[in-house]
Design a protein around this motif. Structure first.
Motif, PDB file in Angstrom:
ATOM      1  N   LYS A 217       0.837  -1.200   0.000  1.00 34.04           N
ATOM      2  CA  LYS A 217       0.000   0.000   0.000  1.00 34.04           C
ATOM      3  C   LYS A 217       0.878   1.259   0.000  1.00 34.04           C
ATOM      4  O   LYS A 217       1.970   1.273   0.578  1.00 34.04           O
ATOM      5  CB  LYS A 217      -0.920   0.020   1.230  1.00 34.04           C
ATOM      6  N   VAL A 218       0.356   2.296  -0.653  1.00 31.04           N
ATOM      7  CA  VAL A 218       1.083   3.558  -0.746  1.00 31.04           C
ATOM      8  C   VAL A 218       0.165   4.726  -0.422  1.00 31.04           C
ATOM      9  O   VAL A 218      -1.067   4.600  -0.428  1.00 31.04           O
ATOM     10  CB  VAL A 218       1.670   3.776  -2.165  1.00 31.04           C
ATOM     11  N   ASP A 219       0.775   5.850  -0.136  1.00 35.48           N
ATOM     12  CA  ASP A 219       0.076   7.130  -0.081  1.00 35.48           C
ATOM     13  C   ASP A 219       0.471   7.889  -1.349  1.00 35.48           C
ATOM     14  O   ASP A 219       1.641   7.881  -1.752  1.00 35.48           O
ATOM     15  CB  ASP A 219       0.478   7.925   1.157  1.00 35.48           C
ATOM     16  N   ASP A 242       1.983   5.155   5.409  1.00 33.32           N
ATOM     17  CA  ASP A 242       2.271   5.424   6.828  1.00 33.32           C
ATOM     18  C   ASP A 242       3.700   5.885   7.065  1.00 33.32           C
ATOM     19  O   ASP A 242       4.271   5.656   8.141  1.00 33.32           O
ATOM     20  CB  ASP A 242       1.979   4.186   7.689  1.00 33.32           C
ATOM     21  N   ASN A 243       4.291   6.536   6.058  1.00 32.84           N
ATOM     22  CA  ASN A 243       5.647   7.071   6.220  1.00 32.84           C
ATOM     23  C   ASN A 243       5.713   8.573   5.941  1.00 32.84           C
ATOM     24  O   ASN A 243       6.791   9.109   5.672  1.00 32.84           O
ATOM     25  CB  ASN A 243       6.620   6.333   5.296  1.00 32.84           C
ATOM     26  N   GLY A 244       4.550   9.214   5.987  1.00 31.95           N
ATOM     27  CA  GLY A 244       4.548  10.664   5.804  1.00 31.95           C
ATOM     28  C   GLY A 244       4.050  11.134   4.463  1.00 31.95           C
ATOM     29  O   GLY A 244       3.964  12.343   4.218  1.00 31.95           O
ATOM     30  N   GLY A 245       3.748  10.200   3.537  1.00 37.49           N
ATOM     31  CA  GLY A 245       3.211  10.603   2.243  1.00 37.49           C
ATOM     32  C   GLY A 245       4.122  11.572   1.518  1.00 37.49           C
ATOM     33  O   GLY A 245       5.305  11.290   1.271  1.00 37.49           O
ATOM     34  N   TYR A 246       3.606  12.740   1.192  1.00 34.32           N
ATOM     35  CA  TYR A 246       4.358  13.780   0.485  1.00 34.32           C
ATOM     36  C   TYR A 246       5.686  14.082   1.185  1.00 34.32           C
ATOM     37  O   TYR A 246       6.701  14.349   0.540  1.00 34.32           O
ATOM     38  CB  TYR A 246       3.496  15.038   0.398  1.00 34.32           C
ATOM     39  N   LEU A 250      13.192  10.358   1.100  1.00 41.12           N
ATOM     40  CA  LEU A 250      13.420  10.051  -0.314  1.00 41.12           C
ATOM     41  C   LEU A 250      13.569   8.556  -0.571  1.00 41.12           C
ATOM     42  O   LEU A 250      13.201   8.063  -1.645  1.00 41.12           O
ATOM     43  CB  LEU A 250      14.661  10.791  -0.814  1.00 41.12           C
ATOM     44  N   ASN A 251      14.096   7.836   0.409  1.00 46.26           N
ATOM     45  CA  ASN A 251      14.328   6.414   0.184  1.00 46.26           C
ATOM     46  C   ASN A 251      13.069   5.568   0.349  1.00 46.26           C
ATOM     47  O   ASN A 251      13.107   4.353   0.220  1.00 46.26           O
ATOM     48  CB  ASN A 251      15.416   5.902   1.133  1.00 46.26           C
ATOM     49  N   LEU A 252      11.935   6.225   0.605  1.00 45.73           N
ATOM     50  CA  LEU A 252      10.679   5.495   0.754  1.00 45.73           C
ATOM     51  C   LEU A 252       9.602   5.959  -0.230  1.00 45.73           C
ATOM     52  O   LEU A 252       8.440   5.616  -0.077  1.00 45.73           O
ATOM     53  CB  LEU A 252      10.150   5.643   2.193  1.00 45.73           C
ATOM     54  N   LYS A 253      10.018   6.733  -1.237  1.00 45.51           N
ATOM     55  CA  LYS A 253       9.021   7.240  -2.177  1.00 45.51           C
ATOM     56  C   LYS A 253       9.612   7.409  -3.572  1.00 45.51           C
ATOM     57  O   LYS A 253      10.834   7.411  -3.756  1.00 45.51           O
ATOM     58  CB  LYS A 253       8.458   8.570  -1.695  1.00 45.51           C
ATOM     59  N   ALA A 254       8.714   7.534  -4.533  1.00 44.44           N
ATOM     60  CA  ALA A 254       9.074   7.901  -5.902  1.00 44.44           C
ATOM     61  C   ALA A 254       8.265   9.145  -6.224  1.00 44.44           C
ATOM     62  O   ALA A 254       7.027   9.085  -6.271  1.00 44.44           O
ATOM     63  CB  ALA A 254       8.746   6.774  -6.876  1.00 44.44           C
ATOM     64  N   SER A 255       8.935  10.260  -6.415  1.00 43.53           N
ATOM     65  CA  SER A 255       8.227  11.522  -6.634  1.00 43.53           C
ATOM     66  C   SER A 255       8.843  12.275  -7.804  1.00 43.53           C
ATOM     67  O   SER A 255       9.995  12.037  -8.179  1.00 43.53           O
ATOM     68  CB  SER A 255       8.279  12.395  -5.375  1.00 43.53           C
ATOM     69  N   SER A 256       8.082  13.184  -8.346  1.00 34.79           N
ATOM     70  CA  SER A 256       8.561  13.945  -9.491  1.00 34.79           C
ATOM     71  C   SER A 256       7.699  15.180  -9.696  1.00 34.79           C
ATOM     72  O   SER A 256       6.708  15.400  -8.984  1.00 34.79           O
ATOM     73  CB  SER A 256       8.551  13.076 -10.756  1.00 34.79           C
ATOM     74  N   ILE A 257       8.087  15.991 -10.666  1.00 35.76           N
ATOM     75  CA  ILE A 257       7.319  17.169 -11.059  1.00 35.76           C
ATOM     76  C   ILE A 257       6.952  17.003 -12.527  1.00 35.76           C
ATOM     77  O   ILE A 257       7.824  16.862 -13.383  1.00 35.76           O
ATOM     78  CB  ILE A 257       8.128  18.466 -10.879  1.00 35.76           C
ATOM     79  N   VAL A 258       5.649  16.995 -12.809  1.00 37.34           N
ATOM     80  CA  VAL A 258       5.176  16.974 -14.189  1.00 37.34           C
ATOM     81  C   VAL A 258       5.239  18.416 -14.699  1.00 37.34           C
ATOM     82  O   VAL A 258       4.627  19.314 -14.129  1.00 37.34           O
ATOM     83  CB  VAL A 258       3.747  16.426 -14.291  1.00 37.34           C
ATOM     84  N   VAL A 259       6.002  18.624 -15.752  1.00 34.30           N
ATOM     85  CA  VAL A 259       6.276  19.961 -16.275  1.00 34.30           C
ATOM     86  C   VAL A 259       5.367  20.214 -17.483  1.00 34.30           C
ATOM     87  O   VAL A 259       5.350  19.430 -18.434  1.00 34.30           O
ATOM     88  CB  VAL A 259       7.759  20.082 -16.684  1.00 34.30           C
TER      89      VAL A 259
END
Length: 352
Positions: A217-219, A242-246, A250-259
């Protein structure tokens, strides 16, 4: 005075540097036919695409020694719009054509299509990810036959992902998560946070690419930020639940900016510069290429929807579209655009 649908005294992305090499590039922006070429210093310059001799398109010519040579009769044009020479002709009294301010920055070529006396390079948006080695970027360009405001609506309301992008980034939980829209200074911000769900295919791939488990499961978050004239940056990502979401490490998420840079071509078409900046594995070019390919396929799904929507609205000018809570981001962005256009026109009228 003709109705003005977009701002002119502002910066738009005109092209990318790789589009302007040996040959001139023709591109209409804000209903203005333009030609881009590299001068003697290899800087990209923009002129109106009009030869003062017989009105031919300068973009059909070629570049030689940093000058734009008309392909009809050999007239040579300098980068400031002044005729430099023409075979067997005296050119001192030839009229100049309009030159437009251009700036190459952050991997894009920016143009100011309005009043050249108002040009202000400090107004080019700052893209911190474009100058950091901790980020990677890959993107592309689509020419879409729709009013630019329809693309603004599309990107400020991501509810459509459930339906238009069901096989990639869509999931039913998007519909169920509340949307919040607010103003932060001069920026419209629309946010949606989804907790304790399984990631859709695109984000499962991103988790694996960042060496994270994709079957847990993810946020998930989506934060769309609109700035005038038509720029939208969307912070997106997933983190193990359950790790803070946003705010997860960094080592628990994959995030980016859609440009998203939306440049009006005409009242009925746009140049859409799209891409994704990411802050994980930034030096992995194979990953950048893979994400670009996947993102391109996703945006192609929007293209048909927007073009058909534009045709429908043109056929039915007296029918009003509905405004729901999910449309708040687009509605607020449109209000900003309309207000800015009125202010620009009022200033222009005072100057006359």
């Amino acid at each position: 005075m003709d109705k003005q649908n977009f701002l002119l005294n502002t910066w738009y992305v005109a092209c990318t540097p790789d589009e302007v090499q040996q040959k001139p590039l023709a591109r209409m922006i804000c209903n203005i036919p333009l030609v881009f070429f590299r001068n003697q210093d290899k800087q990209i310059k923009g002129l109106e695409d009009y030869c003062p001799h017989r009105g031919a398109a300068l973009s059909l010519g070629f570049v030689e020694n940093g000058q734009l040579v008309c392909g009809y009769h050999g007239l040579r044009m300098g980068d400031k719009g002044k005729v430099e020479s023409m075979p067997n002709q005296r050119v001192e009294n030839f009229p100049c054509i309009k030159a437009y301010a251009t700036v190459e920055r952050y991997g894009f070529v920016w143009i100011w299509p309005g009043d050249q006396s108002l040009v202000d390079e400090s107004l080019i948006p700052e893209l911190t990810w474009a100058t950091s080695e901790d980020w990677a970027y890959g993107g592309g360009l689509f020419n879409i036959n729709c009013d630019f405001r329809l693309m603004v609506d599309n990107l400020m309301d991501l509810t459509h992902e459930t339906y238009v992008h069901a096989s990639s980034i869509g999931q039913k939980e998007i519909d169920e998560a509340p949307v919040a829209t607010k103003m932060e200074g001069k920026q419209v911000v629309t946010s949606r946070f989804i907790t304790d769900v399984y990631a859709p295919p695109f984000w499962r791939n991103a988790l694996r690419a960042n060496d994270l488990a994709d079957d847990v499961k993810v946020d998930r978050w989506q934060e769309c930020r609109f700035d005038l004239p038509s720029h939208i940056m969307i912070e997106v990502g997933v983190a193990h639940a359950d790790n803070g979401g946003y705010n997860a490490p960094l080592n628990l998420k994959a995030s980016s900016i859609v440009v998203d840079f939306i440049t009006p071509e005409s009242d009925d078409s746009i140049w859409y510069f799209w891409g994704m900046a990411r802050n994980f594995k930034p030096h992995d070019q194979e990953l950048t290429d893979s994400i670009r390919e996947g993102q391109g396929k996703i945006f192609l799904e929007d293209l048909e929807v927007l073009e058909q929507q534009h045709k429908n609205l043109l056929r039915n000018p007296d029918r009003k579209v509905l405004k729901l809570d999910i449309d708040a981001g687009g509605v607020m962005a449109r209000r900003l655009i309309e207000r800015a256009i009125k202010q620009e026109q009022a200033s222009s009228n005072k100057a006359l």
